[in-house]
Design an enzyme around this catalytic site. Structure first.
Site, mmCIF file in Angstrom:
data_model
loop_
_atom_site.group_PDB
_atom_site.id
_atom_site.type_symbol
_atom_site.label_atom_id
_atom_site.label_comp_id
_atom_site.label_asym_id
_atom_site.label_seq_id
_atom_site.Cartn_x
_atom_site.Cartn_y
_atom_site.Cartn_z
ATOM 1 N N LYS A 55 -13.772 -6.246 8.560
ATOM 2 C CA LYS A 55 -14.105 -5.326 7.608
ATOM 3 C C LYS A 55 -15.680 -5.033 7.781
ATOM 4 C CE LYS A 55 -10.681 -6.172 4.057
ATOM 5 N NZ LYS A 55 -10.496 -6.904 3.023
ATOM 6 N N VAL A 58 0.845 -1.118 -0.002
ATOM 7 C CA VAL A 58 0.139 0.015 0.001
ATOM 8 C C VAL A 58 0.897 1.284 0.021
ATOM 9 C CG1 VAL A 58 -1.971 1.297 1.045
ATOM 10 C CG2 VAL A 58 -1.793 -1.167 1.214
HETATM 11 N N1 LIG Z 1 -2.142 -5.030 0.550
HETATM 12 C C1 LIG Z 1 -3.419 -4.751 0.169
HETATM 13 O O1 LIG Z 1 -3.860 -4.756 -0.929
HETATM 14 C C2 LIG Z 1 -4.165 -4.009 1.489
HETATM 15 C C3 LIG Z 1 -5.658 -3.723 1.145
HETATM 16 C C4 LIG Z 1 -6.112 -2.978 2.056
HETATM 17 C C5 LIG Z 1 -5.646 -2.610 3.321
HETATM 18 N N2 LIG Z 1 -4.391 -3.077 3.516
HETATM 19 C C6 LIG Z 1 -3.789 -2.791 4.902
HETATM 20 O O2 LIG Z 1 -2.680 -1.926 4.681
HETATM 21 C C7 LIG Z 1 -1.935 -2.143 5.744
HETATM 22 C C8 LIG Z 1 -0.330 -2.284 5.043
HETATM 23 O O3 LIG Z 1 -0.662 -3.475 4.099
HETATM 24 P P1 LIG Z 1 0.560 -3.918 3.094
HETATM 25 O O4 LIG Z 1 -0.118 -4.865 2.233
HETATM 26 O O5 LIG Z 1 1.139 -2.818 2.331
HETATM 27 O O6 LIG Z 1 1.657 -4.594 4.076
HETATM 28 P P2 LIG Z 1 3.224 -4.890 3.668
HETATM 29 O O7 LIG Z 1 3.192 -5.054 2.311
HETATM 30 O O8 LIG Z 1 3.644 -6.048 4.565
HETATM 31 O O9 LIG Z 1 3.840 -3.558 4.200
HETATM 32 C C9 LIG Z 1 4.302 -3.340 5.544
HETATM 33 C C10 LIG Z 1 5.248 -2.192 5.548
HETATM 34 O O10 LIG Z 1 5.322 -1.704 7.040
HETATM 35 C C11 LIG Z 1 6.487 -1.703 7.369
HETATM 36 N N3 LIG Z 1 6.670 -1.896 8.610
HETATM 37 C C12 LIG Z 1 6.462 -2.959 9.263
HETATM 38 N N4 LIG Z 1 6.393 -2.858 10.443
HETATM 39 C C13 LIG Z 1 6.989 -1.579 10.779
HETATM 40 C C14 LIG Z 1 7.573 -0.796 12.000
HETATM 41 N N5 LIG Z 1 7.429 -1.417 13.183
HETATM 42 N N6 LIG Z 1 8.031 0.266 11.701
HETATM 43 C C15 LIG Z 1 8.088 0.846 10.550
HETATM 44 N N7 LIG Z 1 7.802 0.014 9.326
HETATM 45 C C16 LIG Z 1 7.357 -0.867 9.427
HETATM 46 C C17 LIG Z 1 7.384 -2.697 6.288
HETATM 47 O O11 LIG Z 1 8.873 -2.176 6.160
HETATM 48 P P3 LIG Z 1 9.650 -3.072 5.322
HETATM 49 O O12 LIG Z 1 8.987 -2.626 3.955
HETATM 50 O O13 LIG Z 1 10.936 -2.749 5.550
HETATM 51 O O14 LIG Z 1 9.602 -4.386 5.529
HETATM 52 C C18 LIG Z 1 6.488 -2.465 5.208
HETATM 53 O O15 LIG Z 1 6.838 -1.350 4.245
HETATM 54 C C19 LIG Z 1 -2.442 -3.222 6.633
HETATM 55 O O16 LIG Z 1 -2.993 -2.769 7.553
HETATM 56 C C20 LIG Z 1 -3.315 -4.130 5.281
HETATM 57 O O17 LIG Z 1 -4.104 -4.732 6.009
HETATM 58 C C21 LIG Z 1 -3.707 -3.885 2.558
#
Ligand SMILES: NC(=O)c1ccc[n+]([C@@H]2O[C@H](COP(=O)([O-])OP(=O)(O)OC[C@H]3O[C@@H](n4cnc5c(N)ncnc54)[C@H](OP(=O)(O)O)[C@@H]3O)[C@@H](O)[C@H]2O)c1
Length: 425
Positions: free
Chosen positions: A199, A16
């Site tokens: 959700k 995201v």
């Molecule tokens: N993916 C989707 O399509 C989607 C859709 C709707 C909602 N969401 C929601 O959006 C949010 C993010 O999802 P995502 O899919 O983007 O997750 P993701 O790809 O796993 O990315 C998580 C990010 O957070 C960083 N991170 C994790 N712990 C951290 C910390 N303690 N301090 C600083 N940075 C930290 C990670 O760093 P690194 O990059 O260095 O590992 C990574 O950049 C979640 O709440 C998810 O439920 C996602």
């Protein structure tokens, strides 16, 4: 009106966060001043990324007095909850996509934000790229919404669609989905219905203007769905989907749940396939509307996050009390019905011994539990001299159906209850 660039901090640059970064590149009025990640040295698929913005300390964002809006895009409860609370305390507005946090701690963070006169927007958290939160808060605000039915999880919808179209088993499709990146290595949150439950909790709270507690949401996943159920459902004119639903009755009692459901083939949600999501909403005076689109993914989700950022950015240049309509403080806890007291129709698949009187025995057990049958089908006898029998009931009480299932499990005529799935009414 102030003419200055709004400064934002991104916490998280994963799927995201990357989409948000790339989308915001074309908005001159928004400046990303810092991005917190877990690992600064990770390779990132972002062409023009300014690596000097990266930090491994999210408090460089939380405590930066220049930052107006913090985007929490890391997910989970900790440290996201603490980072949001501390950011609000430091005078920042919040945009988040974190469905788990909203479902479990929504009330707390919304009240906290209100105390500090800050806004939390979360369009991306419920249906990714489908705009549903803002519409409910704004243009649909004049409605009394009494029913939501939705497909809110792309992974499970993908698996069910593949099982249906390719006649494959759950295990086969799950494995393939994991290889293609449609399902996580640990798929529990999706396939057991937790993600959809988070959700619908948030969506129903907003729609009914009363707090739905996650512990009051009935949840069942798709792991027990067999290709045989898919085929039997098809033969009877249905598709099987993981449906998140929320209803409010005339006595102000809510019924919020996530479980697989047989829905008629000609219904709108039956046509929502693969990773597409959809939300159907019924209310007065609008009637019935359905919104569908991509429920996840880098850019669809970024569309919602950036929309939220821009909404706040426009407001904070002009008012000290931004977005009054979009604030969230539904503290009254909704009364919720227990699933055992609900009325449903059922699809029941039984594996029976090929004995005389089996159909009569099934009818008797149903009658003893006050269950009327709409149809009962036995197509053939298997080589092991058993037969699969498919029953569709009329509407009856869940408690009675569960008692009937117990009786079937104890019946000398029945080998096994293959499955029990609710049917849309
Ligand atoms: N993916 C989707 O399509 C989607 C859709 C709707 C909602 N969401 C929601 O959006 C949010 C993010 O999802 P995502 O899919 O983007 O997750 P993701 O790809 O796993 O990315 C998580 C990010 O957070 C960083 N991170 C994790 N712990 C951290 C910390 N303690 N301090 C600083 N940075 C930290 C990670 O760093 P690194 O990059 O260095 O590992 C990574 O950049 C979640 O709440 C998810 O439920 C996602």
């Amino acid at each position: 009106m102030e003419d200055r660039r709004i400064k934002i901090g991104l916490i998280g640059l994963g799927t995201v966060g990357s989409g948000v970064y790339k989308t915001l590149e074309s908005f001159e009025e928004i400046e990303i001043v810092k991005i917190a990640v877990k690992n600064k040295n990770k390779n990132r698929n972002i062409q023009n990324l300014d690596y000097s913005l990266l930090t491994e300390d999210p408090y460089e964002i939380v405590n930066n007095p220049e930052i107006d809006i913090v985007c929490e895009l890391i997910g989970g409860i900790n440290p996201a909850f603490e980072l949001i609370e501390k950011s609000i305390k430091q005078g920042k507005h919040i945009v988040t996509a974190n469905k788990e946090l909203l479902a479990k701690k929504g009330e707390e963070i919304f009240n906290f934000a209100e105390k500090y006169n800050k806004v939390i927007l979360y369009e991306a958290a419920v249906a990714g790229g489908i705009p549903i939160i803002m519409p409910i808060k704004t243009i649909l605000a004049g409605n009394k919404i009494n029913k939501l039915e939705a497909i809110l999880n792309g992974t499970t919808n993908y698996i069910l669609t593949k099982m249906d179209t390719e006649n494959s088993s759950y295990d086969e499709v799950l494995k393939e989905s994991q290889t293609l990146g449609y399902a996580e290595a640990d798929p529990t949150s999706d396939v057991e219905g937790y993600d959809a439950a988070y959700k619908i909790t948030t969506l129903a709270t907003l729609a009914f203007k009363q707090k739905i507690r996650i512990e009051d949401v009935y949840r069942e996943g798709i792991t027990k769905i067999r290709s045989e159920d898919m085929k039997a459902a098809n033969d009877l004119g249905y598709k099987i989907k993981l449906i998140a639903s929320a209803k409010m009755d005339d006595e102000n009692c809510a019924d919020v749940r996530v479980h697989p459901m047989l829905i008629p083939k000609n219904s709108t949600l039956a046509h929502i396939n693969y990773v597409t999501n959809a939300v159907s909403l019924t209310g007065h005076p609008v009637g019935h509307i359905t919104l569908s689109g991509p429920g996840a993914g880098e850019f669809p989700t970024a569309s919602s996050v950036v929309g939220d950022i821009l909404a706040i950015a426009t407001e904070i240049k002009t008012t000290d009390y931004p977005l009054p309509m979009m604030r969230c403080n539904h503290n009254k806890i909704a009364k919720c019905i227990n699933i055992l007291d609900t009325q449903n129709k059922y699809y029941l698949s039984l594996n029976a011994k090929n004995n005389k009187g089996v159909i009569g025995n099934i009818g008797n057990i149903c009658a003893e539990n006050d269950i009327s049958l709409e149809s009962i089908v036995q197509k053939y006898v298997c080589s092991d001299n058993t037969a699969d029998i498919t029953v569709i009931t009329e509407t009856c009480c869940e408690k009675n159906m569960q008692n009937a299932v117990k009786a079937f499990n104890e019946s000398e005529f029945i080998n096994k209850v293959n499955n029990l799935i609710r049917v849309q009414i």
